[in-house]
Design a protein around this motif. Structure first.
Motif, PDB file in Angstrom:
ATOM      1  N   ALA B  49       0.442  -1.648   2.052  1.00 15.41           N
ATOM      2  CA  ALA B  49      -0.938  -1.654   3.102  1.00 15.41           C
ATOM      3  C   ALA B  49      -0.619  -0.352   3.992  1.00 15.41           C
ATOM      4  O   ALA B  49       0.407  -0.218   4.530  1.00 15.41           O
ATOM      5  CB  ALA B  49      -1.537  -2.742   3.594  1.00 15.41           C
ATOM      6  N   ARG B  50      -1.500   0.181   4.508  1.00 18.11           N
ATOM      7  CA  ARG B  50      -1.322   1.053   5.762  1.00 18.11           C
ATOM      8  C   ARG B  50      -2.556   0.779   6.564  1.00 18.11           C
ATOM      9  O   ARG B  50      -3.667   0.413   6.048  1.00 18.11           O
ATOM     10  CB  ARG B  50      -1.547   2.500   5.132  1.00 18.11           C
ATOM     11  N   GLY B  51      -2.285   1.181   7.901  1.00 20.51           N
ATOM     12  CA  GLY B  51      -3.431   1.157   8.968  1.00 20.51           C
ATOM     13  C   GLY B  51      -3.909  -0.210   8.878  1.00 20.51           C
ATOM     14  O   GLY B  51      -3.316  -1.148   9.039  1.00 20.51           O
ATOM     15  N   ASP B  54      -2.863  -2.851   6.776  1.00 20.96           N
ATOM     16  CA  ASP B  54      -1.759  -3.447   7.090  1.00 20.96           C
ATOM     17  C   ASP B  54      -1.710  -4.388   7.861  1.00 20.96           C
ATOM     18  O   ASP B  54      -0.871  -5.225   8.171  1.00 20.96           O
ATOM     19  CB  ASP B  54      -0.595  -2.167   7.337  1.00 20.96           C
ATOM     20  N   GLY B  76       7.411  -0.505   2.567  1.00 22.26           N
ATOM     21  CA  GLY B  76       6.784   0.786   3.031  1.00 22.26           C
ATOM     22  C   GLY B  76       6.531   1.463   1.779  1.00 22.26           C
ATOM     23  O   GLY B  76       7.142   1.388   0.950  1.00 22.26           O
ATOM     24  N   PRO B  77       5.316   1.801   1.780  1.00 20.91           N
ATOM     25  CA  PRO B  77       4.886   2.775   0.466  1.00 20.91           C
ATOM     26  C   PRO B  77       5.802   3.964   0.173  1.00 20.91           C
ATOM     27  O   PRO B  77       6.101   4.096  -1.302  1.00 20.91           O
ATOM     28  CB  PRO B  77       3.535   3.155   0.895  1.00 20.91           C
TER      29      PRO B  77
END
Lengths: 343, 343
Positions: B49-51, B54, B76-77
């Motif tokens: 996930a991000r932001g 995440d 980490g993607p």
């Protein structure tokens, strides 16, 4: 204050020698632990650390995932110390990182990991510490006494000890060779101290550091050191995260310092540095490929995974000068003690 | 601008109804996925996930570790999208969280996790997205359209969907009951908007948010929203980390907002809030037990793990008002787009 006299500067200059000592005196323990890991072949690793040591753990996470495909879970020490939750870690290995080896929550979690079935490894400057006693393997980082509150040479030696462990586990001769070249590279890196960054951060109380992949761990370490030694609110972001929201506070002249290794992420990191420069930021990046951000001098090593290690030494040299230029004694940061014991 | 008219405020007020809709319309997919996880019995979870998403993943990490002892690795993607490193995830499960389900790096990593042997689960507002297509299980969060750039109701519904998944996997009736009580609790939480925090942050461009355990994830989300909507450099720390270095930038009146759930970490968090208040910070904490920090109004739920969910709704109500009081339109943050596609 005479700039040459800070303890932090003396300890930064000791880094090449400390890494060299680790690679000689620490080699047997590292190889023996690497053999144990190879025999175990764990499906995952857990890490336990706080502060600068947790940035070491983040770096080792990327190395493990990129080099071996073995996923790494960073476990919050509160899971054991506060919540008393039993962890299922059968067949895995758990690496704890702590300069002093004394914080009760780190020791509690290392014990919980061992009860949960993990092979436990302590990376510490204190082989007589409770953390070392609680762990099956102890990697002494051989850093010698560190007197400055801001950790520099213990960060570096912890990081190199962990990297050497993974490189030996994997049996990666090219990486092991590059690690042995580090003392020389770090000697050269310590002579770089980015006067243009010092000029651009002057008067600023807020800034971003950026990285991606293993260099993201270095960016985390840089942000913490900016806070500790310069009282600047520096925050670290993955260059992939910063455009998702954090960029909103970036106004004209806002300093952004991007740590690029010569690896597959370099182009993406440079692109983000150029983009934030375009939005008005005073952006810097350790790459010759930037077109809008300012290109910073840097030392490349013999392997993409060791590049970030040279970058942080140049950063340390810069941040110590920034602190003294701001009239702050980097050896005695406001509100801080050398050993923080957290429950 | 009329404060009542912001899209962000309307979406905050829709949260209780959106969570209620998720718990009805989303229940079958959640239960079916929970059965699959129970049958698999993975030794570990990975998250992608991000932001804001995440922060959902961080919350789920604590829940998994505390409730079931199953460790969670946040990947980490870049590991897949940039470094193309194959991950060994045989026997594990991988949960991706993305409102849009569209960012190429998140989709790449979900695919890599599946190739690596993981059972893949997507939590998304878009069941027709590439992320949903790439995953074996899709949990639709049923949030409806979200128009404000700053995610609020999709954060909440993603978080509740993931929590409901873990609660059903574990078969924890008390937790499932508390989740069903959330719409009512969140309705009440949305009416709290901490005027004393708005007053104390006035004129400040820098502040800290704190949490520990599951509430640390909420603190992360709060810091990002402060940045996005108020252009304030807010940074989140574990209350156990903040005294290790970050506290050095805390001067007289520096705002510190601590999110305490009624759980085993409450006392430790209150102690740190009191300590930073003692150093001169304008410290606030959502607990009746503070002696030096200011005690904030808060809604408690029927379970320690759901408490942080009510806290973030009161925070959202506060931060939207802070933005409008600063003359900023919280719906259109500077430099930001709703869907960020990262490579």
């Amino acid at each position: 204050m005479n700039q040459q006299s800070s303890q932090m500067r003396r300890e930064i200059l000791e880094i090449p020698q400390a890494v060299d000592r680790l690679l000689t005196q620490g080699e047997d323990a590292i190889k023996s632990c690497a053999s144990a890991l190879r025999a175990l072949d764990p499906p995952m690793l857990a890490t336990v650390a706080r502060g600068s040591s947790d940035h070491v753990a983040t770096y080792l996470k990327y190395v493990s995932e990129l080099l071996m495909g073995v996923p790494v879970a960073s476990i919050g020490p509160s899971v054991a110390s506060i919540y008393k939750a039993p962890l299922k870690l059968g067949g895995s290995a758990c690496i704890s990182v702590s300069q002093s080896g004394q914080s009760p929550d780190i020791v509690d979690l290392a014990k919980a990991a061992r009860r949960g079935g993990a092979l436990t490894v302590a990376i510490t400057n204190n082989p007589g510490s409770p953390l070392a006693a609680a762990s099956e393997h102890c990697l002494n980082i051989h850093a010698g006494a560190e007197l400055s509150v801001a950790a520099t040479k213990t960060f570096m030696t912890s990081l190199v000890a962990g990297l050497m462990l993974l490189a030996n586990w994997r049996g990666d001769a090219a990486l092991i060779g590059a690690i042995h070249g580090l003392p020389d590279a770090l000697e050269r890196a310590a002579r770089i101290d980015w006067p243009e960054v010092r000029a651009a951060t002057k008067g600023w109380d807020s800034l971003y550091t950026l990285g991606r992949g293993p260099a993201f761990a270095i960016s985390n370490e840089a942000a913490l050191k900016f806070k500790e030694t310069c009282l600047v609110h520096a925050e670290s972001y993955s260059s992939a995260e910063v455009l998702h929201g954090p960029v909103s506070i970036v106004g004209q002249g806002f300093p952004v310092l991007a740590f690029a290794a010569h690896d597959a992420a370099e182009a993406a990191l440079v692109e983000v540095a150029d983009q934030v420069a375009d939005k008005g930021a005073a952006a810097f990046v350790t790459s010759p490929n930037a077109t809008k951000a300012t290109r910073l001098a840097h030392i490349r090593t013999d392997h993409a995974l060791t590049d970030p290690i040279a970058l942080i030494v140049s950063f340390y040299a810069m941040v110590e000068k920034t602190a003294t230029e701001r009239g702050i004694d980097p050896d005695t940061p406001r509100h801080l003690k050398k050993v923080t014991e957290t429950l």
